[in-house]
Design an enzyme around this catalytic site. Sequence first.
Site, PDB file in Angstrom:
ATOM      1  N   GLN A 193       0.850  -1.183   0.000  1.00 63.63           N
ATOM      2  CA  GLN A 193       0.000   0.000   0.000  1.00 63.63           C
ATOM      3  C   GLN A 193       0.883   1.229   0.000  1.00 63.63           C
ATOM      4  O   GLN A 193       1.736   1.388   0.878  1.00 63.63           O
ATOM      5  CB  GLN A 193      -0.887   0.021   1.246  1.00 63.63           C
ATOM      6  CG  GLN A 193      -1.695   1.305   1.344  1.00 63.63           C
ATOM      7  CD  GLN A 193      -2.435   1.431   2.651  1.00 63.63           C
ATOM      8  OE1 GLN A 193      -2.488   0.514   3.442  1.00 63.63           O
ATOM      9  NE2 GLN A 193      -2.995   2.584   2.879  1.00 63.63           N
ATOM     10  N   THR A 194       0.692   2.097  -0.960  1.00 64.66           N
ATOM     11  CA  THR A 194       1.422   3.344  -0.965  1.00 64.66           C
ATOM     12  C   THR A 194       0.604   4.402  -0.249  1.00 64.66           C
ATOM     13  O   THR A 194      -0.605   4.523  -0.441  1.00 64.66           O
ATOM     14  CB  THR A 194       1.758   3.795  -2.413  1.00 64.66           C
ATOM     15  OG1 THR A 194       2.378   5.058  -2.351  1.00 64.66           O
ATOM     16  CG2 THR A 194       0.528   3.872  -3.284  1.00 64.66           C
ATOM     17  N   ARG A 195       1.234   5.173   0.622  1.00 62.59           N
ATOM     18  CA  ARG A 195       0.497   6.142   1.446  1.00 62.59           C
ATOM     19  C   ARG A 195      -0.099   7.243   0.584  1.00 62.59           C
ATOM     20  O   ARG A 195      -1.187   7.708   0.837  1.00 62.59           O
ATOM     21  CB  ARG A 195       1.432   6.742   2.496  1.00 62.59           C
ATOM     22  CG  ARG A 195       0.759   7.771   3.363  1.00 62.59           C
ATOM     23  CD  ARG A 195       1.649   8.187   4.518  1.00 62.59           C
ATOM     24  NE  ARG A 195       1.037   9.352   5.159  1.00 62.59           N
ATOM     25  CZ  ARG A 195       1.414  10.595   4.936  1.00 62.59           C
ATOM     26  NH1 ARG A 195       2.384  10.864   4.098  1.00 62.59           N
ATOM     27  NH2 ARG A 195       0.824  11.598   5.545  1.00 62.59           N
ATOM     28  N   ASN A 196       0.605   7.713  -0.408  1.00 65.52           N
ATOM     29  CA  ASN A 196       0.134   8.826  -1.222  1.00 65.52           C
ATOM     30  C   ASN A 196      -0.114   8.373  -2.643  1.00 65.52           C
ATOM     31  O   ASN A 196       0.355   8.875  -3.570  1.00 65.52           O
ATOM     32  CB  ASN A 196       1.141   9.976  -1.175  1.00 65.52           C
ATOM     33  CG  ASN A 196       1.239  10.552   0.228  1.00 65.52           C
ATOM     34  OD1 ASN A 196       0.236  10.738   0.880  1.00 65.52           O
ATOM     35  ND2 ASN A 196       2.448  10.778   0.704  1.00 65.52           N
TER      36      ASN A 196
END
Length: 196
Positions: A193-196
């Site tokens: 999962q990428t935060r941004n």
Amino acid sequence: RLEVLGFISRGVREHLAGGAELDRLLDEARTLPSLDLDPRQATDAGMLGIGAFAPLHGFMGPADYARVIENGRLAGGQPFTIPVVLRLDDEGAARLRGVSRVALRAGGAAVAILDITDVYRTDPASEAWNVYGTDDSAHPGVQLLKNSGEWAIGGPVTALARPSTGFPGYDLTPLEVRSAIAERGWQTTVGFQTRN
């Protein structure tokens, strides 16, 4: 690690209406009191419906909420670090007291049905410090808390529509992902999962 993964697998339950059930619930939604959701709340309702927030089956009640902000675990002891609650202001909480079922709407369309089990007061100040480690409004989570009501309603959710990221070919439910993994015979998978 394997124990946590096994628990997550056992906890997934999809409650996304389809077919005759969907038609019946859409008809019922027209007769129910309704609550208008912002895009984030609508996404949460959809994610609850497809089982993406397992082991949750709905918006958190007061016991889960309190334990999550106190020690990052649900009342049953399972790890869960951020509350998934449907927040209301004083007026919204008063309007829904005594109501047992409500249609959740986004953009005027019914996206879920919520069976209300709890209407309770949250603790935004404690939540900010315990979950985010700050009370600085520059933090998006803290800003959300400060802009939201102090009340919440909890209970199981039945989604009437799948949440959408705008990439329908990749919008898979957790059960669909597990099925794809099994069909391919994969023994190891990695989630990112990428935060941004």
